[in-house]
Design a protein around this motif. Structure first.
Motif, PDB file in Angstrom:
ATOM      1  N   THR A   1      43.315  25.850  18.145  1.00 46.91           N
ATOM      2  CA  THR A   1      43.681  26.147  16.764  1.00 46.91           C
ATOM      3  C   THR A   1      42.399  26.535  16.037  1.00 46.91           C
ATOM      4  O   THR A   1      41.551  25.684  15.763  1.00 46.91           O
ATOM      5  N   HIS A   2      42.242  27.813  15.789  1.00 44.79           N
ATOM      6  CA  HIS A   2      41.001  28.307  15.203  1.00 44.79           C
ATOM      7  C   HIS A   2      40.745  27.737  13.812  1.00 44.79           C
ATOM      8  O   HIS A   2      39.593  27.525  13.436  1.00 44.79           O
ATOM      9  N   ASP A   3      41.810  27.459  13.064  1.00 46.30           N
ATOM     10  CA  ASP A   3      41.642  26.916  11.707  1.00 46.30           C
ATOM     11  C   ASP A   3      40.935  25.567  11.697  1.00 46.30           C
ATOM     12  O   ASP A   3      40.302  25.207  10.702  1.00 46.30           O
TER      13      ASP A   3
ATOM     14  N   ASP B   1      39.057  24.611  14.531  1.00 50.13           N
ATOM     15  CA  ASP B   1      38.039  24.733  15.570  1.00 50.13           C
ATOM     16  C   ASP B   1      38.234  23.696  16.670  1.00 50.13           C
ATOM     17  O   ASP B   1      37.293  23.024  17.100  1.00 50.13           O
ATOM     18  N   GLY B   2      39.489  23.547  17.104  1.00 49.42           N
ATOM     19  CA  GLY B   2      39.785  22.589  18.165  1.00 49.42           C
ATOM     20  C   GLY B   2      41.281  22.491  18.387  1.00 49.42           C
ATOM     21  O   GLY B   2      42.065  23.309  17.900  1.00 49.42           O
ATOM     22  N   LEU B   3      41.666  21.466  19.106  1.00 51.28           N
ATOM     23  CA  LEU B   3      43.069  21.261  19.448  1.00 51.28           C
ATOM     24  C   LEU B   3      43.847  20.603  18.324  1.00 51.28           C
ATOM     25  O   LEU B   3      43.357  19.691  17.663  1.00 51.28           O
ATOM     26  N   SER B   4      45.082  21.082  18.141  1.00 50.40           N
ATOM     27  CA  SER B   4      45.997  20.496  17.169  1.00 50.40           C
ATOM     28  C   SER B   4      47.355  20.321  17.845  1.00 50.40           C
ATOM     29  O   SER B   4      47.556  20.740  18.992  1.00 50.40           O
ATOM     30  N   THR B   5      48.297  19.758  17.117  1.00 53.33           N
ATOM     31  CA  THR B   5      49.640  19.595  17.658  1.00 53.33           C
ATOM     32  C   THR B   5      50.285  20.949  17.964  1.00 53.33           C
ATOM     33  O   THR B   5      51.137  21.039  18.842  1.00 53.33           O
ATOM     34  N   LEU B   6      49.869  21.996  17.278  1.00 57.48           N
ATOM     35  CA  LEU B   6      50.395  23.342  17.562  1.00 57.48           C
ATOM     36  C   LEU B   6      50.078  23.781  18.987  1.00 57.48           C
ATOM     37  O   LEU B   6      50.904  24.413  19.652  1.00 57.48           O
TER      38      LEU B   6
END
Length: 102
Positions: free
Chosen positions: A76-78, A80-85
């Motif tokens: 998730t670029h917003d 800068d790492g991993l998100s639930t998306l």
């Protein structure tokens, strides 16, 4: 607003993905996997099905296709790492995948 996965959340969200072949990227907080299909048409068809969900969820993978293989990186670029998306899209990709029959 999307947030980066917490340490606790990672344990429960990412482990099932690791069990299905996803791996952490060595250079950044992202996951990656290579999917192998019977041929180019199957690979491209899968990419098209995934693209519909990616567009619907406004979360787009980094990917490349060479003949019957699709290599995917999710981040998730917003944040800068991993998100639930990323976990959500990875689960959808796995669900849409029909392995190559040898």
């Amino acid at each position: 607003m999307t947030e980066r996965l917490s340490t606790e959340t990672r344990k429960t969200v990412l482990q099932p993905l690791f069990n299905s072949g996803w791996e952490m990227d060595k250079n950044r907080d992202a996951i990656h996997k290579t999917f192998k299909f019977a041929d180019f048409a199957d690979a491209f068809g899968w990419m098209t099905r995934v693209a519909i969900w990616a567009e619907k969820w406004d979360h787009h993978p980094e990917w490349s296709n060479v003949y019957n293989k699709v290599t995917v990186t999710l981040i998730t670029h917003d944040v800068d790492g991993l998100s639930t998306l990323d976990a959500k899209l990875a689960r959808k990709m796995d669900g849409l995948f029909q392995p190559k029959k040898d």
